[in-house]
Design a protein around this motif. Structure first.
Motif, PDB file in Angstrom:
ATOM      1  N   VAL A  30       7.433  -1.936  12.404  1.00  0.00           N
ATOM      2  CA  VAL A  30       6.916  -2.573  13.592  1.00  0.00           C
ATOM      3  C   VAL A  30       5.998  -3.730  13.288  1.00  0.00           C
ATOM      4  N   ILE A  31       4.920  -3.425  12.293  1.00  0.00           N
ATOM      5  CA  ILE A  31       4.106  -4.273  11.819  1.00  0.00           C
ATOM      6  C   ILE A  31       4.133  -5.292  11.073  1.00  0.00           C
ATOM      7  N   TRP A  32       4.845  -5.172   9.931  1.00  0.00           N
ATOM      8  CA  TRP A  32       5.242  -5.718   8.754  1.00  0.00           C
ATOM      9  C   TRP A  32       6.679  -6.037   8.412  1.00  0.00           C
ATOM     10  N   GLY A  33       7.502  -5.526   9.458  1.00  0.00           N
ATOM     11  CA  GLY A  33       8.819  -6.103   9.428  1.00  0.00           C
ATOM     12  C   GLY A  33       9.933  -5.283   8.485  1.00  0.00           C
ATOM     13  N   LYS A  34       9.089  -4.443   7.576  1.00  0.00           N
ATOM     14  CA  LYS A  34       9.736  -3.758   6.508  1.00  0.00           C
ATOM     15  C   LYS A  34       9.411  -2.213   6.785  1.00  0.00           C
ATOM     16  N   ASP A  35      10.672  -1.327   6.632  1.00  0.00           N
ATOM     17  CA  ASP A  35      10.448  -0.056   6.671  1.00  0.00           C
ATOM     18  C   ASP A  35      10.172   0.940   5.435  1.00  0.00           C
ATOM     19  N   LEU A  36       8.990   1.710   5.555  1.00  0.00           N
ATOM     20  CA  LEU A  36       8.657   2.511   4.546  1.00  0.00           C
ATOM     21  C   LEU A  36       8.984   3.996   5.014  1.00  0.00           C
ATOM     22  N   PRO A  37       9.376   4.739   4.569  1.00  0.00           N
ATOM     23  CA  PRO A  37       9.714   6.238   5.101  1.00  0.00           C
ATOM     24  C   PRO A  37       8.800   7.155   5.201  1.00  0.00           C
ATOM     25  N   TYR A  38       7.452   6.640   4.466  1.00  0.00           N
ATOM     26  CA  TYR A  38       6.141   7.455   4.612  1.00  0.00           C
ATOM     27  C   TYR A  38       5.346   6.675   5.503  1.00  0.00           C
ATOM     28  N   LEU A  39       5.478   5.914   6.164  1.00  0.00           N
ATOM     29  CA  LEU A  39       4.680   5.043   7.045  1.00  0.00           C
ATOM     30  C   LEU A  39       5.462   5.092   8.419  1.00  0.00           C
ATOM     31  N   GLN A  40       5.441   6.269   8.946  1.00  0.00           N
ATOM     32  CA  GLN A  40       6.429   6.465  10.229  1.00  0.00           C
ATOM     33  C   GLN A  40       5.335   6.773  11.447  1.00  0.00           C
ATOM     34  N   PRO A  41       5.590   6.508  12.809  1.00  0.00           N
ATOM     35  CA  PRO A  41       4.738   6.887  13.775  1.00  0.00           C
ATOM     36  C   PRO A  41       4.563   8.514  13.771  1.00  0.00           C
ATOM     37  N   VAL A  42       3.325   8.973  13.995  1.00  0.00           N
ATOM     38  CA  VAL A  42       2.996  10.243  14.267  1.00  0.00           C
ATOM     39  C   VAL A  42       1.818  10.361  15.406  1.00  0.00           C
ATOM     40  N   VAL A  43       1.882  11.432  16.318  1.00  0.00           N
ATOM     41  CA  VAL A  43       0.830  11.760  17.156  1.00  0.00           C
ATOM     42  C   VAL A  43      -0.585  11.954  16.492  1.00  0.00           C
ATOM     43  N   SER A  44      -1.659  11.152  16.954  1.00  0.00           N
ATOM     44  CA  SER A  44      -3.079  11.053  16.699  1.00  0.00           C
ATOM     45  C   SER A  44      -3.912  11.634  17.849  1.00  0.00           C
ATOM     46  N   THR A  45      -3.655  13.091  18.020  1.00  0.00           N
ATOM     47  CA  THR A  45      -4.338  13.262  19.465  1.00  0.00           C
ATOM     48  C   THR A  45      -5.863  13.089  19.665  1.00  0.00           C
ATOM     49  N   GLY A  46      -6.845  12.810  18.810  1.00  0.00           N
ATOM     50  CA  GLY A  46      -8.153  12.624  19.071  1.00  0.00           C
ATOM     51  C   GLY A  46      -8.630  11.239  19.171  1.00  0.00           C
ATOM     52  N   ASP A  47      -7.658  10.223  18.954  1.00  0.00           N
ATOM     53  CA  ASP A  47      -8.105   8.850  19.007  1.00  0.00           C
ATOM     54  C   ASP A  47      -8.493   8.206  20.594  1.00  0.00           C
ATOM     55  N   LYS A  48      -7.830   8.959  21.734  1.00  0.00           N
ATOM     56  CA  LYS A  48      -8.232   8.390  22.624  1.00  0.00           C
ATOM     57  C   LYS A  48      -9.470   9.102  23.432  1.00  0.00           C
ATOM     58  N   ARG A  60      13.291   1.919  -6.466  1.00  0.00           N
ATOM     59  CA  ARG A  60      12.668   0.715  -6.996  1.00  0.00           C
ATOM     60  C   ARG A  60      12.411  -0.378  -6.039  1.00  0.00           C
ATOM     61  N   GLN A  61      13.426  -0.328  -4.904  1.00  0.00           N
ATOM     62  CA  GLN A  61      13.288  -1.225  -3.826  1.00  0.00           C
ATOM     63  C   GLN A  61      12.055  -0.835  -3.091  1.00  0.00           C
ATOM     64  N   ILE A  62      11.877   0.528  -2.633  1.00  0.00           N
ATOM     65  CA  ILE A  62      10.739   1.027  -1.968  1.00  0.00           C
ATOM     66  C   ILE A  62       9.591   0.531  -2.483  1.00  0.00           C
ATOM     67  N   LEU A  63       9.463   0.712  -4.027  1.00  0.00           N
ATOM     68  CA  LEU A  63       8.302   0.416  -4.699  1.00  0.00           C
ATOM     69  C   LEU A  63       7.893  -1.023  -4.584  1.00  0.00           C
ATOM     70  N   ALA A  64       9.038  -1.826  -4.582  1.00  0.00           N
ATOM     71  CA  ALA A  64       8.538  -3.221  -4.595  1.00  0.00           C
ATOM     72  C   ALA A  64       8.184  -3.686  -3.289  1.00  0.00           C
ATOM     73  N   LEU A  65       8.535  -3.111  -2.170  1.00  0.00           N
ATOM     74  CA  LEU A  65       8.215  -3.429  -0.883  1.00  0.00           C
ATOM     75  C   LEU A  65       6.851  -2.946  -0.789  1.00  0.00           C
ATOM     76  N   ALA A  66       6.559  -1.728  -1.191  1.00  0.00           N
ATOM     77  CA  ALA A  66       5.253  -1.186  -1.202  1.00  0.00           C
ATOM     78  C   ALA A  66       4.161  -1.965  -1.644  1.00  0.00           C
ATOM     79  N   LEU A  67       4.408  -2.605  -2.716  1.00  0.00           N
ATOM     80  CA  LEU A  67       3.604  -3.532  -3.521  1.00  0.00           C
ATOM     81  C   LEU A  67       3.245  -4.701  -2.547  1.00  0.00           C
ATOM     82  N   VAL A  68       4.166  -5.310  -1.823  1.00  0.00           N
ATOM     83  CA  VAL A  68       3.918  -6.555  -0.918  1.00  0.00           C
ATOM     84  C   VAL A  68       2.858  -6.037  -0.154  1.00  0.00           C
ATOM     85  N   LEU A  69       2.656  -4.950   0.469  1.00  0.00           N
ATOM     86  CA  LEU A  69       1.596  -4.503   1.261  1.00  0.00           C
ATOM     87  C   LEU A  69       0.463  -3.950   0.822  1.00  0.00           C
ATOM     88  N   THR A  70       0.493  -3.534  -0.355  1.00  0.00           N
ATOM     89  CA  THR A  70      -0.700  -3.140  -1.100  1.00  0.00           C
ATOM     90  C   THR A  70      -1.817  -3.983  -1.194  1.00  0.00           C
TER      91      THR A  70
END
Length: 327
Positions: free
Chosen positions: A182-200, A2-12
């Motif tokens: 890093v961006i919003w100061g709150k950790d969400l386990p599914y919003l973690q850094p991943v490689v995105s090869t094509g962007d460059k 429920r803590q994760i859900l509440a945090l997610a709604l702040v960002l939604t």
């Protein structure tokens, strides 16, 4: 959970405009939580009620019609079909959880709507009339692939531990996406850094802003507490960055600021930048477009063109999630 859900709604409550720098952080307290069971939507009548920010009118749309207008607002319509499908599912996930929260605990400012059409407070949406004006003679050519993508995936949501996620997305990342922490100061386990090869490879990957000292001083007025006195070359100190390249701290005028604060003050495309001073001018070298959290739209298009299907795109950019079909 429920803590994760509440945090997610702040960002939604935070989405930005096409081609999509989406999910800008909202500082308001979290509203009612969406149901943990994704099939238990409150008053799920198959419609979305949208507050049109331009007129203040609330319109009721079928989920299909809303998704078509929202995908067209948030992603270039000639991106690969698999990328368009991934975008449609991300948008539907955000709309679903926003509707569930709003109908469980209405915000009077929304006047009975589930959310707005404003990318600054939710995610973008364009009416048919707006799309016809935007696309002109290309309307049929652009609307057809988006409609097909929506029809292929409507009803699917992205979940983490049984709850729909905040499906953040943005236009182009640095080559590695950023974490919500890093961006919003709150950790969400599914919003973690991943490689995105094509962007460059994107022609819009990098941008440059060059300012005179006077122009720099004027822009810095938006940074509360910055004091630009003394030698011009001493106005800016050494920055610190995350592993993805986001500026996490930069001293300007004797005070530390985040990359997001500097991005907003100077109108930069991204918080991934370097700032240098030489010969009386300040130069920002910026990479990416948007906050960098969640799905990179350009990266999704690149993955699709390399053969990835929409499910693979979504599970790459959103860590540890599942995709469920509600209807």
């Amino acid at each position: 959970m429920r803590q994760i859900l509440a945090l997610a709604l702040v960002l939604t409550a935070v989405m930005l405009a096409a081609p999509a720098i989406s999910l800008i952080p909202d500082t308001a307290p979290p509203r009612a939580e969406a149901p943990e069971d994704p099939s238990a939507a409150v008053e799920d009548d198959g419609t979305f009620r949208v507050l049109l920010s331009g007129t203040g009118e609330v319109i009721t749309l079928s989920e299909r019609d809303y998704l078509i207008g929202a995908v067209c607002a948030e992603m270039p319509p000639l991106y690969h079909a698999q990328a368009l499908r991934a975008q449609a599912v991300a948008i539907y996930t955000n709309a679903w959880r926003a509707r569930s929260a709003q109908r469980a605990d209405p915000d009077p400012d929304l006047k009975g709507a589930d959310f707005t059409d404003s990318a600054d407070s939710h995610q973008g949406y364009l009416t048919e009339a707006e799309l016809r004006e935007k696309f002109g003679e290309n309307y049929d050519r652009y609307i057809e692939p988006v409609t097909q993508a929506v029809d292929d995936v409507i009803g699917h949501v992205i979940t983490y531990e049984g709850a729909p996620i905040t499906a953040a997305f943005h236009a182009i990342c640095s080559g590695r996406t950023e974490s919500a922490a890093v961006i919003w100061g709150k950790d969400l386990p599914y919003l973690q850094p991943v490689v995105s090869t094509g962007d460059k490879l994107s022609p819009d990957y990098s941008s440059t802003l060059v300012l005179t000292a006077d122009q720099f001083r004027e822009k810095t007025g938006a940074l509360d507490g910055a004091n630009l006195s003394g030698d011009t070359g001493s106005w800016v100190g050494k920055s610190e960055t995350s592993e993805s390249g986001t500026v996490t701290k930069i001293p300007i005028g004797g005070k530390d600021f985040t990359g997001e604060q500097v991005r907003a003050a100077f109108g930069l495309r991204s918080p991934c930048f370097t700032l240098t001073y030489a010969d009386g001018t300040f130069t920002f070298e910026v990479c990416g477009y948007g906050h960098g959290v969640g799905m990179s739209q350009y990266g999704a298009d690149y993955m699709a063109r390399q053969g990835s299907i929409w499910e693979e795109i979504l599970t790459h950019y959103y860590t540890g999630v599942k995709i469920e079909k509600l209807k």
